[in-house]
Enzyme design. Structure first.
Site, PDB file in Angstrom:
ATOM      1  N   LYS A 191       0.847  -1.204   0.000  1.00  0.00           N
ATOM      2  CA  LYS A 191       0.000   0.000   0.000  1.00  0.00           C
ATOM      3  C   LYS A 191       0.880   1.251   0.000  1.00  0.00           C
ATOM      4  O   LYS A 191       1.649   1.454   0.934  1.00  0.00           O
ATOM      5  CB  LYS A 191      -0.897   0.043   1.233  1.00  0.00           C
ATOM      6  CG  LYS A 191      -1.880   1.207   1.184  1.00  0.00           C
ATOM      7  CD  LYS A 191      -2.547   1.477   2.521  1.00  0.00           C
ATOM      8  CE  LYS A 191      -1.796   2.479   3.363  1.00  0.00           C
ATOM      9  NZ  LYS A 191      -1.739   3.847   2.833  1.00  0.00           N
ATOM     10  N   GLY A 243       7.484   4.397   8.182  1.00  0.00           N
ATOM     11  CA  GLY A 243       6.630   5.529   8.527  1.00  0.00           C
ATOM     12  C   GLY A 243       6.943   6.032   9.919  1.00  0.00           C
ATOM     13  O   GLY A 243       8.066   5.880  10.396  1.00  0.00           O
ATOM     14  N   GLU A 246       4.944   6.469  15.791  1.00  0.00           N
ATOM     15  CA  GLU A 246       3.599   6.371  16.360  1.00  0.00           C
ATOM     16  C   GLU A 246       2.812   5.229  15.705  1.00  0.00           C
ATOM     17  O   GLU A 246       2.223   4.375  16.381  1.00  0.00           O
ATOM     18  CB  GLU A 246       2.914   7.718  16.116  1.00  0.00           C
ATOM     19  CG  GLU A 246       1.556   7.881  16.696  1.00  0.00           C
ATOM     20  CD  GLU A 246       0.886   9.155  16.143  1.00  0.00           C
ATOM     21  OE1 GLU A 246       1.512   9.884  15.348  1.00  0.00           O
ATOM     22  OE2 GLU A 246      -0.274   9.378  16.510  1.00  0.00           O
ATOM     23  N   GLU A 265      10.714   0.547   9.897  1.00  0.00           N
ATOM     24  CA  GLU A 265      11.706   1.605   9.657  1.00  0.00           C
ATOM     25  C   GLU A 265      10.981   2.898   9.980  1.00  0.00           C
ATOM     26  O   GLU A 265      10.095   3.320   9.243  1.00  0.00           O
ATOM     27  CB  GLU A 265      12.176   1.532   8.205  1.00  0.00           C
ATOM     28  CG  GLU A 265      13.536   2.163   7.999  1.00  0.00           C
ATOM     29  CD  GLU A 265      13.417   3.627   7.661  1.00  0.00           C
ATOM     30  OE1 GLU A 265      13.432   4.432   8.617  1.00  0.00           O
ATOM     31  OE2 GLU A 265      13.304   3.974   6.488  1.00  0.00           O
ATOM     32  N   CYS A 299      13.315  10.490   6.955  1.00  0.00           N
ATOM     33  CA  CYS A 299      13.332   9.910   8.301  1.00  0.00           C
ATOM     34  C   CYS A 299      14.699  10.069   8.951  1.00  0.00           C
ATOM     35  O   CYS A 299      14.813  10.204  10.155  1.00  0.00           O
ATOM     36  CB  CYS A 299      12.917   8.453   8.252  1.00  0.00           C
ATOM     37  SG  CYS A 299      13.779   7.544   6.970  1.00  0.00           S
ATOM     38  N   GLU A 397      10.204  14.683  16.074  1.00  0.00           N
ATOM     39  CA  GLU A 397      10.503  14.654  14.650  1.00  0.00           C
ATOM     40  C   GLU A 397       9.554  15.598  13.917  1.00  0.00           C
ATOM     41  O   GLU A 397       8.342  15.445  13.982  1.00  0.00           O
ATOM     42  CB  GLU A 397      10.333  13.230  14.108  1.00  0.00           C
ATOM     43  CG  GLU A 397      10.714  13.131  12.647  1.00  0.00           C
ATOM     44  CD  GLU A 397      10.568  11.724  12.083  1.00  0.00           C
ATOM     45  OE1 GLU A 397       9.597  11.036  12.442  1.00  0.00           O
ATOM     46  OE2 GLU A 397      11.431  11.336  11.278  1.00  0.00           O
TER      47      GLU A 397
END
Lengths: 486, 289
Positions: A191, A243, A246, A265, A299, A397
């Site tokens: 996805k 992603g 959280e 990751e 990231c 972040e």
């Protein structure tokens, strides 16, 4: 701390706009299941916009749990009837063929990526798409050499893999996920992020062109509910997610009581350390690249700049000067350094965090030279100087072009400050002394460490984090481990 | 204990069995105990400490304090210390046999075999401590002027829950697999073999091992595992117990700090057992002037 910086003399750049003629976007984009583009059973579609203009690019199918189930069934059938029975040599040949086709469609993919994501064309053209092809090339060659993956171990594929990827490097993340999974003999249900579905659907056409057997890769577009349907599907053997931390936590909990394997990751708050013996001008360029590359939607972005106290003032002045020359604007312009923020939601999140930084008393700087386009989602690059480790922007972040700067006095303090985070994805070190680089690198709790460079990626080089930046590696021989039963 | 009742010129002194935390032998701070009986009998063998949440937390603090120094030792040094553990186990053979026959009803032959397996496990991982790096480390052929290499590092502090059914060789393999790469470990000994904590802790105490690298707690798994799962300073859990419900809950709780929760290994003596508890670090070092 000096507050003055040199304003460079003004240089006008004539726009150099990449043509979009090469790209043909379908008004309605269907799901890719069992080798065919199919209507979603949900009958629902959602819009994807060009973040540089705010205008709608296309409609994207919204896959529900039933669509995901059809995709998983297709992947299971392809796994048991075709892909797991095929020789590694032949799997490899398909991957090599895909890599070549990606190169042949490179310009089309790059333009489409920039239109849908908002990243500068020079990045999609020179970084994202070449790395996508390189990734398929690299893992193609592993498909018939898996006996060498782990010394002394017989390995097997896992089965059907469910993958959920982010919007910051849409096609590159698809390649990072799909190439090793297929090389290891697994089939895939993937996805993309709901704001960046178009490039992976073009990749689906490349799979068709390559004659990849039906059902080996299935693409289900949609938002969080679609992702949850993948994560919770009971006929999936492994979940791979890139992603936020959280969402990673939610996924770890969701699969905890199942036999699904998991790699994550996740986010980061990576430290970028500059010692006084660094090549300062190069380090300034490195710091710029570290945080402003891809609008800071990275990231592993070097979002905490740690400067040795003796050079901090000089460094910050040079940083300001360099930031004045950054060109923010139309992502299709080949001169653009910083493109559009991917979505209105991300843009407002970044702006809120900047306001938090200002209200906490951070020394804020943004360049005065460039004007932002009137339409679309654009954000000036900025930094907060002299921040403490308790400062929100030292801990959270941002995932945007926002840098937090602080100072240190010794190697051990630099390491301690760099490690003062729950994350552990990446770090940067600038020094002309090799032994100091190695000592610092050994002390840093991070999975990827760049010395005298930053944000470099290569398919042969393992990438992934320590601690709350997730687990598992992507790239290199280590990138095979998460897709194999050992 | 039972020996106390035997008439003899010299009244036997029984060893008080305690916990092993930070290289010391404390009683549980809770003051609680749990009885272990002689094999196939209702006679008391010893009262073991029933470790509390606070004992677990103390052990994590000790492990955290010790881990960095242990990891910083040379691999050659860690190899020798692990081999020393094999030597000390051989020296304590009779004590191990006494516990295994006394509490588990092993025959002498079975007990000797168990001690042999424990020794073999120490020797196996002693030999691995300075070699696994070369098997899982890589130099990566990146396209560009960089020396790019991937090395392994210990994951940090690991909590270990052993097999449901006690097996000395397996337990030693599980401990050695964790510490060989430079991790520190907290072991929950909750099964019927928990009395072996006595000779085992003395092996670790006398092998030149950095204090706090191995911490052994006897106690109730059901009471302690939630505290393991939620502890923010535990980086990984080696769960070799077959209770899938507890494993699932630990994975769920572990999401609070993205713990690496590792389920039972297929082979006790194997490379993959060891590398379950390492992280990979990739460094891009410049090549140029």
């Amino acid at each position: 701390m000096q507050t003055t910086h040199h304003k460079p003399f003004h240089l006008e750049y004539a726009p150099s706009i990449e043509s979009t003629d090469i790209v043909k976007i379908e008004a309605k984009n269907k799901l890719f299941i069992d080798g065919k583009f199919v209507e979603p059973t949900s009958k629902k579609y959602f819009s994807t916009v060009n973040p540089a203009t705010g205008s709608t690019l296309a409609q994207i199918a919204d896959a529900n749990a039933k669509d995901v189930d059809l995709a998983v069934k297709s992947a299971r059938k392809a796994y048991s009837k075709v892909w797991s029975k095929m020789s590694g040599k032949d799997r490899g040949k398909y991957l090599f063929r895909i890599a070549r086709l990606i190169q042949e469609h490179a310009r089309e993919l790059a333009v489409l990526e920039t239109l849908d994501n908002g990243k500068p064309i020079k990045e999609s053209r020179d970084i994202d798409i070449p790395l996508v092809a390189a990734h398929f090339f690299y893992y193609a060659g592993w498909a018939d050499k898996l006996d060498y993956a782990i010394p002394g171990k017989d390995v097997k594929p896992l089965g059907v893999v469910g993958q959920v990827i982010p919007w910051n490097f849409p096609l590159l993340m698809a390649a990072w996920k799909i190439a090793p999974a297929l090389a290891c003999g697994n089939t895939v249900v993937i996805k993309p992020a709901e704001t960046t579905s178009l490039s992976i659907l073009l990749l689906a056409q490349i799979f068709q062109e390559a004659g990849l057997p039906d059902g080996v890769v299935n693409i289900v577009t949609g938002a969080g509910e679609t992702g949850a349907a993948i994560v919770n599907h009971n006929d999936i053997n492994k979940i791979a997610f890139t992603g936020s931390t959280e969402v990673g936590r939610i996924i770890q909990k969701a699969v905890a009581k199942t036999d699904k394997k998991l790699t994550l990751e996740l986010g980061g708050k990576s430290a970028h350390i500059v010692y006084e013996d660094a090549a300062i001008d190069q380090a300034v360029e490195g710091a710029i690249n570290g945080i402003f590359f891809n609008q800071g939607h990275v990231c592993c972005a070097g979002s905490r700049l740690l400067l040795e106290e003796s050079i901090a003032s000089e460094f910050v002045d040079k940083l300001k000067t360099r930031m004045e020359t950054l060109r923010v604007g139309n992502p299709l312009d080949k001169n653009t350094d910083i493109g559009a923020i991917n979505s209105a939601a991300e843009h407002s999140k970044i702006q809120k965090l900047i306001q938090t930084g200002i209200s906490e008393g951070g020394e804020y700087f943004e360049p005065t030279s460039s004007q932002l386009p009137e339409k679309g989602f654009f954000q000036k690059p900025c930094f907060f100087n002299n921040v403490s480790s308790a400062f929100t922007l030292s801990r959270i972040e941002v995932f945007g072009p926002v840098l937090a700067i602080s100072t240190f006095r010794s190697v051990s303090e630099a390491i301690a400050k760099a490690n003062d985070t729950q994350y552990g994805l990446a770090a940067g070190i600038w020094s002309e002394k090799g032994s100091k680089i190695h000592k610092t690198a050994a002390g840093l709790k991070a999975g990827v460490i760049w010395a005298n460079t930053y944000n470099k990626f290569d398919p042969s080089s393992p990438f992934g984090g320590y601690n709350e930046s997730g687990f598992g590696r992507e790239g290199g021989r280590h990138g095979l481990f998460p897709y194999l039963s050992i | 204990m039972s020996e106390l009742t035997k008439s003899s010129a010299n009244l036997k002194i029984a060893k008080t069995i305690k916990l092993f935390i930070g290289g010391d032998f404390p009683r549980t701070e809770s003051g609680r105990s749990m009885p272990v009986f002689q094999a196939k009998s209702k006679k008391l063998y010893a009262n073991l400490c029933k470790a509390s949440r606070k004992d677990l937390r103390n052990a994590v603090t000790a492990a955290q304090g010790a881990q960095h120094g242990w990891a910083a030792k040379t691999a050659y040094n860690r190899t020798q210390i692990l081999y020393r553990m094999a030597e000390m186990t051989e020296g304590k053979r009779e004590e191990f046999i006494e516990v295994l026959t006394g509490t588990l009803g092993y025959t002498k032959i079975q007990a000797n075999k168990a001690v042999n397996e424990a020794i073999d496990a120490f020797v196996y991982y002693a030999g691995f401590a300075d070699k696994y790096q070369q098997l899982v480390g890589t130099v990566n052929p990146v396209s560009g002027p960089h020396h790019n290499f991937t090395t392994s590092e210990p994951v940090g502090v690991v909590a270990l829950v052993g097999n449901v059914k006690f097996n000395l060789g397996d337990l030693v393999a599980q401990i050695a697999a964790v510490i060989a790469s430079g991790n520190a470990v907290i072991v929950i000994m909750a099964n019927e073999g928990a009395a072996s904590i006595a000779p085992l802790s003395e092996v670790f105490a006398t092998s030149d091992l950095t204090k706090g690298v191995v911490n052994l707690l006897t106690g109730d798994l059901q009471e302690l595992y939630p505290h393991m799962g939620t502890h923010m300073e535990i980086n990984s859990i080696s769960f070799q117990n077959s209770d899938k419900k507890v494993l699932g809950e630990l994975k769920e709780m572990g999401a609070t700090n993205m713990k690496r929760v590792i389920g039972p290994v297929k082979e006790q003596l194997s490379l993959d057992h060891l590398i379950n508890f390492v992280e990979y670090k990739t460094v891009w070092h410049p090549i140029g002037n």
